[in-house]
Design an enzyme around this catalytic site. Structure first.
Site, PDB file in Angstrom:
ATOM      1  N   ASP A  13       0.815  -1.229   0.000  1.00 35.95           N
ATOM      2  CA  ASP A  13       0.000   0.000   0.000  1.00 35.95           C
ATOM      3  C   ASP A  13       0.844   1.273   0.000  1.00 35.95           C
ATOM      4  OD1 ASP A  13      -2.205  -1.749   0.301  1.00 35.95           O
ATOM      5  OD2 ASP A  13      -1.872  -1.779   2.459  1.00 35.95           O
ATOM      6  N   LYS A  16       2.365   2.198  -5.219  1.00 39.03           N
ATOM      7  CA  LYS A  16       3.047   1.704  -6.432  1.00 39.03           C
ATOM      8  C   LYS A  16       2.229   2.001  -7.694  1.00 39.03           C
ATOM      9  CE  LYS A  16       3.082  -2.373  -4.457  1.00 39.03           C
ATOM     10  NZ  LYS A  16       2.760  -2.045  -3.073  1.00 39.03           N
ATOM     11  N   GLY A  40      -4.295  -3.970  -4.441  1.00 41.74           N
ATOM     12  CA  GLY A  40      -5.244  -2.946  -4.886  1.00 41.74           C
ATOM     13  C   GLY A  40      -4.456  -1.696  -5.218  1.00 41.74           C
ATOM     14  N   HIS A  41      -4.261  -1.447  -6.501  1.00 37.42           N
ATOM     15  CA  HIS A  41      -3.429  -0.306  -6.906  1.00 37.42           C
ATOM     16  C   HIS A  41      -4.303   0.873  -7.303  1.00 37.42           C
ATOM     17  CE1 HIS A  41       0.327  -2.996  -7.653  1.00 37.42           C
ATOM     18  NE2 HIS A  41      -0.127  -3.042  -6.427  1.00 37.42           N
ATOM     19  N   GLN A 223       2.143  -5.856  -3.142  1.00 44.17           N
ATOM     20  CA  GLN A 223       2.516  -6.002  -1.728  1.00 44.17           C
ATOM     21  C   GLN A 223       3.854  -5.287  -1.444  1.00 44.17           C
ATOM     22  OE1 GLN A 223       1.424  -9.355  -3.246  1.00 44.17           O
ATOM     23  NE2 GLN A 223      -0.553  -8.438  -2.840  1.00 44.17           N
TER      24      GLN A 223
HETATM   25  P1  IMP Z   1      -2.692 -12.768   1.462  1.00 37.21           P
HETATM   26  O1  IMP Z   1      -1.659 -12.235   0.522  1.00 37.21           O
HETATM   27  O2  IMP Z   1      -4.109 -12.439   1.074  1.00 37.21           O
HETATM   28  O3  IMP Z   1      -2.502 -14.231   1.738  1.00 37.21           O
HETATM   29  O4  IMP Z   1      -2.480 -12.035   2.886  1.00 37.21           O
HETATM   30  C1  IMP Z   1      -1.298 -12.220   3.647  1.00 37.21           C
HETATM   31  C2  IMP Z   1      -0.876 -10.935   4.333  1.00 37.21           C
HETATM   32  O5  IMP Z   1      -0.458  -9.977   3.345  1.00 37.21           O
HETATM   33  C3  IMP Z   1      -1.998 -10.246   5.126  1.00 37.21           C
HETATM   34  O6  IMP Z   1      -1.424  -9.579   6.234  1.00 37.21           O
HETATM   35  C4  IMP Z   1      -2.538  -9.231   4.147  1.00 37.21           C
HETATM   36  O7  IMP Z   1      -3.170  -8.142   4.797  1.00 37.21           O
HETATM   37  C5  IMP Z   1      -1.254  -8.791   3.470  1.00 37.21           C
HETATM   38  N1  IMP Z   1      -1.465  -8.273   2.124  1.00 37.21           N
HETATM   39  C6  IMP Z   1      -1.732  -8.976   1.005  1.00 37.21           C
HETATM   40  N2  IMP Z   1      -1.858  -8.162  -0.053  1.00 37.21           N
HETATM   41  C7  IMP Z   1      -1.646  -6.918   0.396  1.00 37.21           C
HETATM   42  C8  IMP Z   1      -1.605  -5.636  -0.245  1.00 37.21           C
HETATM   43  O8  IMP Z   1      -1.772  -5.490  -1.463  1.00 37.21           O
HETATM   44  N3  IMP Z   1      -1.347  -4.581   0.566  1.00 37.21           N
HETATM   45  C9  IMP Z   1      -1.112  -4.711   1.894  1.00 37.21           C
HETATM   46  N4  IMP Z   1      -1.124  -5.889   2.530  1.00 37.21           N
HETATM   47  C10 IMP Z   1      -1.399  -6.985   1.790  1.00 37.21           C
END
Ligand code: IMP
Length: 426
Positions: A13, A16, A40-41, A223
């Site tokens: 977040d 990017k 989510g970009h 991420q």
């Molecule tokens: P997952 O990727 O959905 O399996 O989530 C694993 C961890 O990564 C959790 O703490 C999510 O909140 C975090 N996470 C996954 N995608 C994002 C993102 O795009 N932004 C921020 N945190 C993320």
């Protein structure tokens, strides 16, 4: 022209999407290389305001080939929804390409992401429940189904039948859930396949072609480095590598071809989901940052945890990514704070330590803060670094020193143009 990887350098977040949308103006190709629709970009440009989950943020430029590459896991329903919504808003997606090697998120991945989280109880990771973790698990377990499989109906049915037989045992015997019907899943995914077929192809050859023509290629991360399964706060991480090294693997590009690794840092820190965050602010300042910045998940709507800039984590992230430059985003959010803290060290049991591998150690680390004066001036209209208030320049210069690589850009608002060049990227 070079290949530039745009990497999240904190816990995701960081902004990017905005950086890629901006750089895409000069590029001929943008490749999304990891994660899935857990990302989510956010992009705000002359076409409007968009939240992209799978489609590369270069899609607004007709001359830019946009690739969802082998390193991404794709939920076809989400992708089709995103294509439709862009088309409805007048954005062409004829230049979107999907690697035939990209794995698919299947209905059982979505179910299992929820069931596994519930089984973890108080130790839940706080995943986005988009099925991303279970899909990457299957990729490694050699149980995955890939975009290219959708192009061969007979082979796809056979593959799905074998995998689903196994998945139904897990669903029914381990979780007491209902089994999934082969016919239903097959016919649903066959329809997705028909719809997506014109976009699916071998994509490494396209990337190689762009490099051969000397075009600027942007590798778009998802991420952030501190969520990397190897170097992040394991097990509170995501399941694919958001790092610069992951960009090469995820895009089908040799590491010798990467010219720049640009780390995107927010001017403060946020994290969503579980796991330690040493500089988290559980107070009025944290609340103020969250409300002012609208720090709620783009994908899940969850409130993000907010805190001071963590330079120990930032430096670690710069090191493991081999960053050549940094972008500091959302500086304007700090415009209203009379003074700011930056974490310049961690102390564990009275000793200074670097970013530790163990989350129990990280949770016990005490942040050592340095206090800097705020600027209490609106920076959103500034476009020249030297016109920023002296305290804001001081803050960015101090971050640069602590991160250990030049700050190329500073963002002062969500729109494409709300950016200040500090040092040229190229
Ligand atoms: P997952 O990727 O959905 O399996 O989530 C694993 C961890 O990564 C959790 O703490 C999510 O909140 C975090 N996470 C996954 N995608 C994002 C993102 O795009 N932004 C921020 N945190 C993320």
């Amino acid at each position: 022209m070079p290949v530039v990887a745009v990497i999240g350098a904190q816990w995701g977040d960081e902004g990017k999407g905005k950086v890629v949308d901006m750089l895409a103006q000069q590029a001929r190709m943008v490749v999304r290389f990891s994660g899935g629709d857990n990302a989510g970009h956010s992009v705000v440009n002359p076409h409007g305001e968009f939240k992209l989950h799978l489609i590369p943020s270069g899609i607004f430029n007709a001359g830019v080939a946009c690739i969802i590459s082998n390193g991404v896991v794709i939920n076809p329903a989400v992708l089709i929804g995103e294509i439709d919504s862009l088309n409805e808003r007048g954005v062409d997606t004829g230049h979107l390409f999907i690697s035939d090697r990209a794995h698919l998120i299947m209905p059982y991945h979505l179910l299992l992401d929820g069931l596994e989280e519930e089984a973890r109880g108080g130790r839940a990771i706080g995943t986005t429940r988009k099925g991303v973790g279970p899909a990457f698990t299957d990729k490694t377990a050699r149980l995955g189904i890939r975009a290219g499989d959708l192009l061969d109906e007979k082979a796809f049915r056979e593959r799905l039948g074998a995998v689903l037989e196994y998945k139904n045992i897990i669903l029914t015997k381990v979780y007491n859930a209902k089994p999934l019907s082969l016919e239903e899943v097959f016919s649903q995914y066959r329809q997705y396949g028909e719809r997506l077929a014109p976009h699916i192809r071998e994509t490494t050859i396209m990337v190689d072609g762009a490099l051969g023509r000397g075009e600027l290629v942007i590798l778009e991360g998802a991420q952030g480095a501190l969520l990397d399964p190897d170097f992040g706060t394991y097990p509170y991480t995501t399941s694919s590598s958001p790092l610069a090294a992951g960009a090469c693997l995820g895009a089908g590009l040799g590491p010798t071809r990467l010219d720049r690794a640009l780390g995107v840092y927010k001017a403060y820190c946020t994290r969503v989901g579980g796991g330690p965050m040493p500089t988290e602010l559980n107070d009025a300042t944290g609340e103020l940052i969250r409300e002012r910045a609208g720090e709620y998940g783009t994908t899940t709507g969850r409130a993000r945890r907010c805190g001071w800039f963590d330079a120990v984590a930032a430096r670690f992230s710069s090191r493991i990514n081999g960053l050549t430059g940094a972008v500091v985003t959302r500086l304007d959010i700090l415009d209203i704070l009379p003074s700011l803290k930056v974490c310049v060290g961690y102390e564990l049991d009275g000793k200074a330590i670097d970013f530790p591998s163990s989350i129990t150690a990280l949770a016990r680390c005490k942040p050592v803060y340095e206090e800097l004066p705020g600027w209490l001036t609106d920076t959103t209209g500034v476009r020249d670094f030297n016109k920023l208030p002296a305290e804001a320049r001081g803050y960015v210069n101090r971050l640069e020193e602590l991160i250990g690589c030049p700050v190329n850009l500073v963002c002062v608002g969500p729109e494409r143009g709300a950016v200040i060049e500090k040092t040229p990227i190229f």
